[in-house]
Scaffold this motif. Structure first.
Motif, PDB file in Angstrom:
ATOM      1  N   ASP A   1     -64.415  11.727  26.218  1.00  0.00           N
ATOM      2  CA  ASP A   1     -64.713  10.872  25.060  1.00  0.00           C
ATOM      3  C   ASP A   1     -66.200  10.904  24.723  1.00  0.00           C
ATOM      4  N   LEU A   2     -67.040  10.788  25.748  1.00  0.00           N
ATOM      5  CA  LEU A   2     -68.479  10.784  25.500  1.00  0.00           C
ATOM      6  C   LEU A   2     -68.973  12.139  25.005  1.00  0.00           C
ATOM      7  N   LEU A   3     -68.414  13.220  25.528  1.00  0.00           N
ATOM      8  CA  LEU A   3     -68.795  14.544  25.043  1.00  0.00           C
ATOM      9  C   LEU A   3     -68.416  14.692  23.568  1.00  0.00           C
ATOM     10  N   ARG A   4     -67.269  14.200  23.200  1.00  0.00           N
ATOM     11  CA  ARG A   4     -66.857  14.258  21.788  1.00  0.00           C
ATOM     12  C   ARG A   4     -67.790  13.450  20.899  1.00  0.00           C
ATOM     13  N   ASP A   5     -68.406  12.420  21.473  1.00  0.00           N
ATOM     14  CA  ASP A   5     -69.375  11.596  20.738  1.00  0.00           C
ATOM     15  C   ASP A   5     -70.785  12.188  20.778  1.00  0.00           C
ATOM     16  N   GLY A   6     -70.951  13.330  21.462  1.00  0.00           N
ATOM     17  CA  GLY A   6     -72.256  13.974  21.538  1.00  0.00           C
ATOM     18  C   GLY A   6     -73.182  13.401  22.595  1.00  0.00           C
ATOM     19  N   ARG A   7     -72.651  12.634  23.518  1.00  0.00           N
ATOM     20  CA  ARG A   7     -73.465  11.979  24.543  1.00  0.00           C
ATOM     21  C   ARG A   7     -73.501  12.812  25.824  1.00  0.00           C
ATOM     22  N   VAL A   8     -73.917  14.047  25.679  1.00  0.00           N
ATOM     23  CA  VAL A   8     -73.901  15.026  26.762  1.00  0.00           C
ATOM     24  C   VAL A   8     -74.792  14.596  27.922  1.00  0.00           C
ATOM     25  N   ASP A   9     -76.006  14.127  27.656  1.00  0.00           N
ATOM     26  CA  ASP A   9     -76.941  13.770  28.727  1.00  0.00           C
ATOM     27  C   ASP A   9     -76.366  12.702  29.650  1.00  0.00           C
ATOM     28  N   GLU A  10     -75.683  11.716  29.083  1.00  0.00           N
ATOM     29  CA  GLU A  10     -75.083  10.652  29.909  1.00  0.00           C
ATOM     30  C   GLU A  10     -74.022  11.219  30.836  1.00  0.00           C
ATOM     31  N   VAL A  11     -73.216  12.121  30.309  1.00  0.00           N
ATOM     32  CA  VAL A  11     -72.139  12.707  31.113  1.00  0.00           C
ATOM     33  C   VAL A  11     -72.719  13.614  32.202  1.00  0.00           C
ATOM     34  N   VAL A  12     -73.743  14.369  31.874  1.00  0.00           N
ATOM     35  CA  VAL A  12     -74.388  15.232  32.864  1.00  0.00           C
ATOM     36  C   VAL A  12     -74.966  14.382  34.004  1.00  0.00           C
ATOM     37  N   ARG A  13     -75.623  13.265  33.668  1.00  0.00           N
ATOM     38  CA  ARG A  13     -76.175  12.373  34.711  1.00  0.00           C
ATOM     39  C   ARG A  13     -75.066  11.844  35.606  1.00  0.00           C
ATOM     40  N   ALA A  14     -73.967  11.403  35.025  1.00  0.00           N
ATOM     41  CA  ALA A  14     -72.841  10.893  35.822  1.00  0.00           C
ATOM     42  C   ALA A  14     -72.244  12.003  36.679  1.00  0.00           C
ATOM     43  N   ALA A  15     -72.154  13.198  36.128  1.00  0.00           N
ATOM     44  CA  ALA A  15     -71.595  14.326  36.874  1.00  0.00           C
ATOM     45  C   ALA A  15     -72.436  14.650  38.103  1.00  0.00           C
ATOM     46  N   ARG A  16     -73.746  14.604  37.954  1.00  0.00           N
ATOM     47  CA  ARG A  16     -74.641  14.899  39.090  1.00  0.00           C
ATOM     48  C   ARG A  16     -74.443  13.925  40.242  1.00  0.00           C
ATOM     49  N   HIS A  17     -73.996  12.721  39.924  1.00  0.00           N
ATOM     50  CA  HIS A  17     -73.858  11.669  40.944  1.00  0.00           C
ATOM     51  C   HIS A  17     -72.414  11.381  41.296  1.00  0.00           C
ATOM     52  N   LEU A  18     -71.550  12.339  41.049  1.00  0.00           N
ATOM     53  CA  LEU A  18     -70.120  12.153  41.312  1.00  0.00           C
ATOM     54  C   LEU A  18     -69.838  11.752  42.756  1.00  0.00           C
ATOM     55  N   ASP A  19     -70.536  12.330  43.692  1.00  0.00           N
ATOM     56  CA  ASP A  19     -70.280  12.052  45.111  1.00  0.00           C
ATOM     57  C   ASP A  19     -71.084  10.905  45.694  1.00  0.00           C
ATOM     58  N   ASP A  20     -71.922  10.243  44.870  1.00  0.00           N
ATOM     59  CA  ASP A  20     -72.740   9.142  45.379  1.00  0.00           C
ATOM     60  C   ASP A  20     -71.859   7.984  45.835  1.00  0.00           C
ATOM     61  N   GLN A  21     -72.270   7.337  46.892  1.00  0.00           N
ATOM     62  CA  GLN A  21     -71.554   6.164  47.393  1.00  0.00           C
ATOM     63  C   GLN A  21     -71.537   5.073  46.338  1.00  0.00           C
ATOM     64  N   GLY A  22     -70.407   4.417  46.215  1.00  0.00           N
ATOM     65  CA  GLY A  22     -70.308   3.283  45.308  1.00  0.00           C
ATOM     66  C   GLY A  22     -70.146   3.670  43.862  1.00  0.00           C
ATOM     67  N   ALA A  23     -70.079   4.955  43.576  1.00  0.00           N
ATOM     68  CA  ALA A  23     -69.929   5.386  42.170  1.00  0.00           C
ATOM     69  C   ALA A  23     -68.489   5.356  41.762  1.00  0.00           C
TER      70      ALA A  23
END
Length: 104
Positions: free
Chosen positions: A82-104
């Motif tokens: 949904d966010l990629l379709r809205d053009g919010r690539v940077d937000e998704v990239v940041r979340a992707a980098r932290h996929l394995d972080d505790q508590g995420a």
């Protein structure tokens, strides 16, 4: 149904999968399945998808699929797609980098 990735050959699609630019998940009889959400109606890739795939700490296709299509608290309860379709690539990239972080 066949998806044509912007008119490119099957071999090029295979190279894009190996390079981590297109998602393919295992299907029946060892065939690859290319989830349709990653393509626009004209066959082009969802903008920002290759950057997100590169940022993810895993190449496991099921984990990648899970991240892309399930609501995520780091994305305000929305899906990465949904966010990629809205053009919010940077937000998704940041979340992707932290996929394995505790508590995420």
């Amino acid at each position: 149904m066949r998806i044509v990735l912007d008119g490119i050959s099957r071999q090029m699609v295979d190279r894009k999968v190996k390079a981590g630019q297109v998602l393919a998940v295992p299907g029946p009889s060892g065939r690859r399945i290319y989830p349709t959400f990653q393509f626009a109606a004209d066959g082009s890739l969802l903008p920002g998808l290759p950057a997100v795939l590169a940022a993810l700490p895993t190449r496991d296709p099921w984990a990648v699929l899970n991240f892309l299509v399930n609501p995520d608290a780091r994305l305000g309860g929305r899906t990465a797609v949904d966010l990629l379709r809205d053009g919010r690539v940077d937000e998704v990239v940041r979340a992707a980098r932290h996929l394995d972080d505790q508590g995420a």
